[in-house]
Design a protein around this motif. Structure first.
Motif, short mmCIF file in Angstrom:
data_model
loop_
_atom_site.label_atom_id
_atom_site.label_comp_id
_atom_site.label_asym_id
_atom_site.label_seq_id
_atom_site.Cartn_x
_atom_site.Cartn_y
_atom_site.Cartn_z
N VAL A 27 54.78 41.26 54.71
CA VAL A 27 54.04 42.50 54.46
C VAL A 27 52.55 42.16 54.44
O VAL A 27 52.15 41.00 54.34
N ALA A 28 51.74 43.19 54.52
CA ALA A 28 50.28 43.02 54.51
C ALA A 28 49.79 42.58 53.15
O ALA A 28 50.41 42.87 52.12
N GLY A 29 48.66 41.91 53.14
CA GLY A 29 48.02 41.52 51.89
C GLY A 29 47.23 42.67 51.27
O GLY A 29 47.14 42.79 50.06
N ASP A 30 46.66 43.52 52.12
CA ASP A 30 45.88 44.67 51.67
C ASP A 30 46.64 45.95 52.02
O ASP A 30 46.57 46.44 53.15
N CYS A 31 47.36 46.47 51.05
CA CYS A 31 48.21 47.64 51.29
C CYS A 31 47.46 48.96 51.11
O CYS A 31 48.07 50.02 51.10
N SER A 32 46.14 48.90 51.01
CA SER A 32 45.36 50.14 50.98
C SER A 32 45.13 50.66 52.39
O SER A 32 44.70 51.80 52.57
N GLN A 33 45.42 49.84 53.40
CA GLN A 33 45.23 50.25 54.79
C GLN A 33 46.39 51.10 55.28
O GLN A 33 47.48 51.08 54.70
N ASP A 34 46.15 51.81 56.40
CA ASP A 34 47.22 52.60 57.00
C ASP A 34 48.20 51.68 57.72
O ASP A 34 48.06 50.45 57.69
N MET A 35 49.21 52.27 58.34
CA MET A 35 50.27 51.46 58.96
C MET A 35 49.72 50.55 60.07
O MET A 35 50.15 49.41 60.20
N LYS A 36 48.78 51.04 60.86
CA LYS A 36 48.18 50.20 61.90
C LYS A 36 47.48 49.00 61.28
O LYS A 36 47.68 47.87 61.71
N GLY A 37 46.69 49.24 60.26
CA GLY A 37 45.97 48.14 59.60
C GLY A 37 46.92 47.15 58.96
O GLY A 37 46.70 45.93 59.04
N GLN A 38 47.98 47.64 58.32
CA GLN A 38 48.96 46.73 57.72
C GLN A 38 49.68 45.94 58.81
O GLN A 38 49.90 44.73 58.66
N THR A 39 50.02 46.59 59.92
CA THR A 39 50.68 45.88 61.02
C THR A 39 49.79 44.78 61.57
O THR A 39 50.24 43.66 61.82
N GLU A 40 48.50 45.07 61.74
CA GLU A 40 47.57 44.05 62.25
C GLU A 40 47.49 42.85 61.31
O GLU A 40 47.45 41.70 61.77
N GLN A 41 47.49 43.10 60.01
CA GLN A 41 47.47 42.00 59.04
C GLN A 41 48.74 41.14 59.16
O GLN A 41 48.67 39.91 59.11
N ILE A 42 49.88 41.81 59.28
CA ILE A 42 51.15 41.09 59.39
C ILE A 42 51.16 40.26 60.67
O ILE A 42 51.58 39.09 60.66
N CYS A 43 50.69 40.81 61.76
CA CYS A 43 50.65 40.08 63.03
C CYS A 43 49.78 38.83 62.90
O CYS A 43 50.13 37.76 63.43
N GLU A 44 48.68 38.94 62.19
CA GLU A 44 47.82 37.77 61.96
C GLU A 44 48.56 36.71 61.14
O GLU A 44 48.48 35.51 61.43
N LYS A 45 49.30 37.15 60.12
CA LYS A 45 50.11 36.20 59.33
C LYS A 45 51.13 35.50 60.22
O LYS A 45 51.32 34.28 60.12
N ILE A 46 51.80 36.28 61.07
CA ILE A 46 52.81 35.69 61.97
C ILE A 46 52.15 34.66 62.87
O ILE A 46 52.68 33.56 63.05
N PHE A 70 57.67 57.49 59.10
CA PHE A 70 57.79 57.61 60.55
C PHE A 70 56.64 58.40 61.16
O PHE A 70 56.37 58.28 62.35
N SER A 71 55.92 59.17 60.37
CA SER A 71 54.78 59.91 60.92
C SER A 71 53.64 58.96 61.30
O SER A 71 52.74 59.35 62.03
N GLN A 72 53.68 57.72 60.82
CA GLN A 72 52.65 56.73 61.16
C GLN A 72 53.15 55.69 62.17
O GLN A 72 52.46 54.71 62.45
N LYS A 73 54.34 55.90 62.73
CA LYS A 73 54.92 54.91 63.66
C LYS A 73 54.01 54.62 64.84
O LYS A 73 53.92 53.48 65.30
N SER A 74 53.30 55.62 65.35
CA SER A 74 52.43 55.39 66.50
C SER A 74 51.32 54.40 66.15
O SER A 74 50.92 53.58 66.98
N GLY A 75 50.82 54.43 64.93
CA GLY A 75 49.82 53.45 64.48
C GLY A 75 50.39 52.05 64.44
O GLY A 75 49.73 51.08 64.84
N MET A 76 51.62 51.94 63.96
CA MET A 76 52.29 50.63 63.94
C MET A 76 52.45 50.13 65.37
O MET A 76 52.14 48.98 65.68
N ASN A 77 52.93 51.00 66.27
CA ASN A 77 53.10 50.59 67.67
C ASN A 77 51.76 50.17 68.29
O ASN A 77 51.71 49.20 69.06
#
Length: 114
Positions: A27-46, A70-77
């Protein structure tokens, strides 16, 4: 032989067997971000963990992505596709869940070749 990497209080972050790296959920370290921001953080961790273990995102085999909205899925994608090269997309499932923890919108589990 089974090799365990990056011990946490409740698990090992990665378990290696027969040339495959099996990740626990990230999971993201900074959970104040939206789904896109959290996904980007996770990708960096990976990226960081794969590099530490002698692999890379181009060797990801599968991904399970758990999302709580699911309303934020496009940001995750968007964050996911910005990170991964188009010719190296893994097999993937996106699974909706009711709750991942306080302000956690996305959790990613992957397996990758070493």
């Amino acid at each position: 032989m089974v090799t365990r990497h990056i011990k946490t209080e409740i698990m090992h972050r990665v378990v290696e067997y027969n040339g495959v790296l099996y990740f626990g959920g990230l999971v993201a370290g900074d959970c104040s971000q939206d789904m896109k921001g959290q996904t980007e953080q996770i990708c960096e961790k990976i990226d960081n963990i794969l590099a530490q273990l002698g692999s890379s995102k181009e060797k990801i085999i599968t991904a399970m992505i758990y999302i709580s909205d699911f309303s934020q899925k496009s940001g995750m994608n968007e964050g996911w596709l910005k990170w991964l090269p188009p010719n190296h997309l893994p097999a993937r499932a996106t699974i909706g869940v009711a709750n991942l923890g306080e302000n956690v919108l996305v959790e990613v589990v992957i397996s990758a070749a070493k």
